[in-house]
Design a protein around this motif. Sequence first.
Motif, short mmCIF file in Angstrom:
data_model
loop_
_atom_site.label_atom_id
_atom_site.label_comp_id
_atom_site.label_asym_id
_atom_site.label_seq_id
_atom_site.Cartn_x
_atom_site.Cartn_y
_atom_site.Cartn_z
N LEU A 1 0.83 -1.30 -0.43
CA LEU A 1 -0.02 0.18 0.35
C LEU A 1 0.63 1.55 0.08
CD1 LEU A 1 -2.96 1.34 0.18
CD2 LEU A 1 -2.75 0.78 2.78
N LEU A 2 1.83 1.40 1.23
CA LEU A 2 3.20 2.66 0.63
C LEU A 2 3.51 2.53 -0.44
CD1 LEU A 2 3.73 1.71 5.00
CD2 LEU A 2 2.31 3.99 4.04
N PHE A 3 4.11 1.50 -0.72
CA PHE A 3 4.94 1.83 -2.33
C PHE A 3 4.26 2.19 -2.83
CE2 PHE A 3 8.23 -0.90 0.13
CZ PHE A 3 9.69 -0.38 -1.45
N ILE B 1 15.44 2.18 -3.28
CA ILE B 1 14.46 1.23 -3.02
C ILE B 1 13.31 1.47 -2.41
CG2 ILE B 1 13.39 -1.22 -2.98
CD1 ILE B 1 15.71 -1.83 -4.59
N ILE B 2 13.51 0.65 -1.15
CA ILE B 2 12.93 1.13 0.43
C ILE B 2 13.72 2.71 1.08
CG2 ILE B 2 14.70 0.58 2.20
CD1 ILE B 2 11.75 -1.35 2.82
N TYR B 3 13.74 3.70 0.52
CA TYR B 3 14.56 5.16 0.97
C TYR B 3 13.82 6.62 0.24
CZ TYR B 3 16.84 9.08 2.37
OH TYR B 3 16.96 10.54 2.73
N GLY B 4 13.97 6.14 -0.95
CA GLY B 4 13.74 6.42 -1.68
C GLY B 4 14.78 8.31 -3.02
N THR B 5 13.85 9.14 -3.18
CA THR B 5 14.53 9.99 -3.69
C THR B 5 15.60 11.24 -3.39
OG1 THR B 5 12.98 11.35 -3.74
CG2 THR B 5 12.99 10.11 -5.76
N SER B 6 16.84 10.92 -3.87
CA SER B 6 17.43 12.34 -3.14
C SER B 6 17.79 13.69 -3.40
CB SER B 6 18.98 11.69 -2.58
OG SER B 6 20.18 12.66 -2.55
N THR B 7 17.74 14.49 -4.10
CA THR B 7 17.64 15.92 -4.98
C THR B 7 19.04 16.51 -4.06
OG1 THR B 7 16.27 16.55 -4.39
CG2 THR B 7 14.93 14.98 -5.94
#
Length: 395
Positions: free
Chosen positions: A13-15, A145-151
């Motif tokens: 659900l979160l993904f 994957i389980i952490y996400g984006t870094s901009t």
Amino acid sequence: MKNKKSYLLILILLFFSGNPLITFLFGKFSTVVGLTLTILIIYKSIRFSKKFIKLIFIIVTGILIIGVFQHIKLGYVSVLGMINLVIKFLLGGIIINYLKKQFASIFFKVIADLSLISLMFYLVVNIFGIVIPSITLGPEIESYIIYGTSTELHMLKNAGMFWEPGAFAGILTLCLALNYNNLKNYWFEQPFKLGIIILALLTTQSTTGYLVGAIIFLFLLFKGKNIFIVPVFVFAITYIYETTDFLKEKIEIQIEKSSNQKVGEFSNTRFGSLIFDWYYIQKHPFIGNGLNEKTRYSEHQYLFVGEKGDAIASGNGFTGYLASLGVFFLIGFFYFLWKATNRQGLFFAFIVVLVVLLNLQGEQWFNYPLYLGLPFIILQKKKNKTSKAKILIPE
């Protein structure tokens, strides 16, 4: 095995509620993939109650009626957009309803784990700048994957595994709201997990997240009749606002810009989006202007010339959907949300509705199944004051 399945369902659900990697992998079929995975996991044990079927029928019928009137009035309706919206309701509704009274407590457990993971990645990647293997999703956008984006824009902020720090804050504050009646118990019985969630919220540096989080804890103090603490808490919040540049400057700049903005002029800030959307809300307040850009932004088509993807990037999810699907859609959603959460008491229902409403001011949460599925939540009925509340904590 059951607890592992429940944990996995929350992760799915979160993904599928804002992890950019999912959109990168599956594109416009993301929600269908999420629903398929969910059915494959629970098809042997799923049982749809009469209440669930009735609510789904009402939602589908309501969306169908809105679509018919949009077709008559606007001359066009995004059929695929409407179907996708229904599938999102199904994905969120099936998972939340399937977990029944355990949803809030398992949600808390999963969010605590994801918060801990996010803090570790935040320190390693964002603060210390250590290079580790990642998946490139776009210019300056990396996924772990389980952490996400870094901009570069959000380098000093914790976005969790979601598209931006404000989105992560919207997940964290929703978790706190859904577990509001158990927060004091968690503070004594699971202080580490609750502390990790609060710390993760602080590292998002999200304006909306800070505001909503502060409101939750202010109500918690007030409800506990700790009146003498409230002025201290308000003073602390005021001091943080005045001394924290990203809060004070961001809000004041947006207010200043929107104060000079005319109705119908484009802006994708929180306040500016409200003024921009108001033009379209006035055009069709009851049925909205549709989900397709051709009708939704019929008089601002020049914004899409030469653009790929979302050229608007509206900063206000509430007015955005009010302009897209009309007032009946929003009234219906919040009515059924109130009806579902009212089982835990009027004050609890008020907190959840308020948190959802405020979070919508910052992000487009109606684009994701987690928020859309909330009216399907099944909560334990509030017990009398004479009986002790029992926390449903999975083993």
